[in-house]
Design a protein around this motif. Structure first.
Motif, mmCIF file in Angstrom:
data_model
loop_
_atom_site.group_PDB
_atom_site.id
_atom_site.type_symbol
_atom_site.label_atom_id
_atom_site.label_comp_id
_atom_site.label_asym_id
_atom_site.label_seq_id
_atom_site.Cartn_x
_atom_site.Cartn_y
_atom_site.Cartn_z
ATOM 1 N N PHE A 44 0.833 -1.200 0.000
ATOM 2 C CA PHE A 44 0.000 0.000 0.000
ATOM 3 C C PHE A 44 0.869 1.252 0.000
ATOM 4 O O PHE A 44 1.987 1.255 0.502
ATOM 5 C CB PHE A 44 -0.946 0.013 1.197
ATOM 6 C CG PHE A 44 -2.026 -1.031 1.117
ATOM 7 C CD1 PHE A 44 -2.793 -1.172 -0.029
ATOM 8 C CD2 PHE A 44 -2.287 -1.869 2.181
ATOM 9 C CE1 PHE A 44 -3.794 -2.131 -0.114
ATOM 10 C CE2 PHE A 44 -3.281 -2.829 2.104
ATOM 11 C CZ PHE A 44 -4.032 -2.963 0.955
ATOM 12 N N GLN A 48 -2.426 5.385 1.782
ATOM 13 C CA GLN A 48 -3.270 4.249 2.165
ATOM 14 C C GLN A 48 -2.873 3.742 3.557
ATOM 15 O O GLN A 48 -3.737 3.423 4.379
ATOM 16 C CB GLN A 48 -3.135 3.109 1.147
ATOM 17 C CG GLN A 48 -3.794 3.392 -0.188
ATOM 18 C CD GLN A 48 -3.435 2.333 -1.218
ATOM 19 O OE1 GLN A 48 -2.272 1.948 -1.357
ATOM 20 N NE2 GLN A 48 -4.446 1.852 -1.943
ATOM 21 N N ASP A 98 -8.139 -4.572 -2.919
ATOM 22 C CA ASP A 98 -7.505 -4.064 -1.703
ATOM 23 C C ASP A 98 -8.426 -4.223 -0.497
ATOM 24 O O ASP A 98 -7.992 -4.619 0.592
ATOM 25 C CB ASP A 98 -7.146 -2.577 -1.843
ATOM 26 C CG ASP A 98 -6.044 -2.308 -2.851
ATOM 27 O OD1 ASP A 98 -5.298 -3.247 -3.196
ATOM 28 O OD2 ASP A 98 -5.933 -1.138 -3.282
#
Length: 167
Positions: A44, A48, A98
């Motif tokens: 990430f 994030q 994700d």
């Protein structure tokens, strides 16, 4: 790299006091480090990771709130992720894939232990510490060999000691 030094530096940066002696702060630091490592391993971005850190911190605060239960924590988690979902990769947002990875991670770690976290953060715990002091008596240092008894003088000393003990 020394993991204890890294944990201490992170605790200082996050203003978490005494993570090695305070169970709540230790669990908080452990959870936040685990979240950061997960974000790194999942690839990430920094934004994030920041969002996941904020999400993890809020979830821990919910554990401390007696009015919040597992359903409240799950609803907050879902809302926080859904607000950051995009169909295509966008900085600071998450794709559907994700979200699946993040959800699986939090489900296996945080949500499966929610009641434990809640109990720990909501209940004052008595700390009982014990300390044991071990005193070790060490012998006096030996005399240098040049000052040692010869065999004859040692035997003479033993005879004198026996005579003195007999009196």
């Amino acid at each position: 790299a020394d993991p204890d030094a890294a944990a201490a530096a992170l605790a200082e940066e996050l203003e978490i006091e005494g993570p090695t002696t305070d169970l709540r702060n230790g669990a908080k630091l452990d959870f936040l480090v685990n979240t950061a490592l997960f974000a790194r391993d999942a690839g990430f971005s920094m934004s994030q990771t920041e969002h996941l850190h904020a999400l993890a911190s809020k979830l821990l605060r919910l554990c401390a709130d007696p009015k919040a239960d597992l359903a409240v924590a799950e609803a907050y988690f879902q809302s926080a992720l859904v607000n950051r979902v995009t169909a295509t990769p966008t900085e600071g947002c998450f794709t559907i894939d994700d979200v699946h990875v993040v959800s699986a991670h939090f489900a296996a770690g945080f949500f499966s232990h929610f009641k434990l976290y809640a109990w720990m953060f909501r209940n004052e715990q008595v700390v009982e510490q014990h300390r044991t002091t071990l005193r070790v008596e060490t012998p006096f240092p030996f005399k240098p060999l040049v000052e040692a008894y010869t065999k004859e003088s040692w035997e003479a000393k033993l005879v004198r000691d026996e005579e003195a003990a007999a009196e």
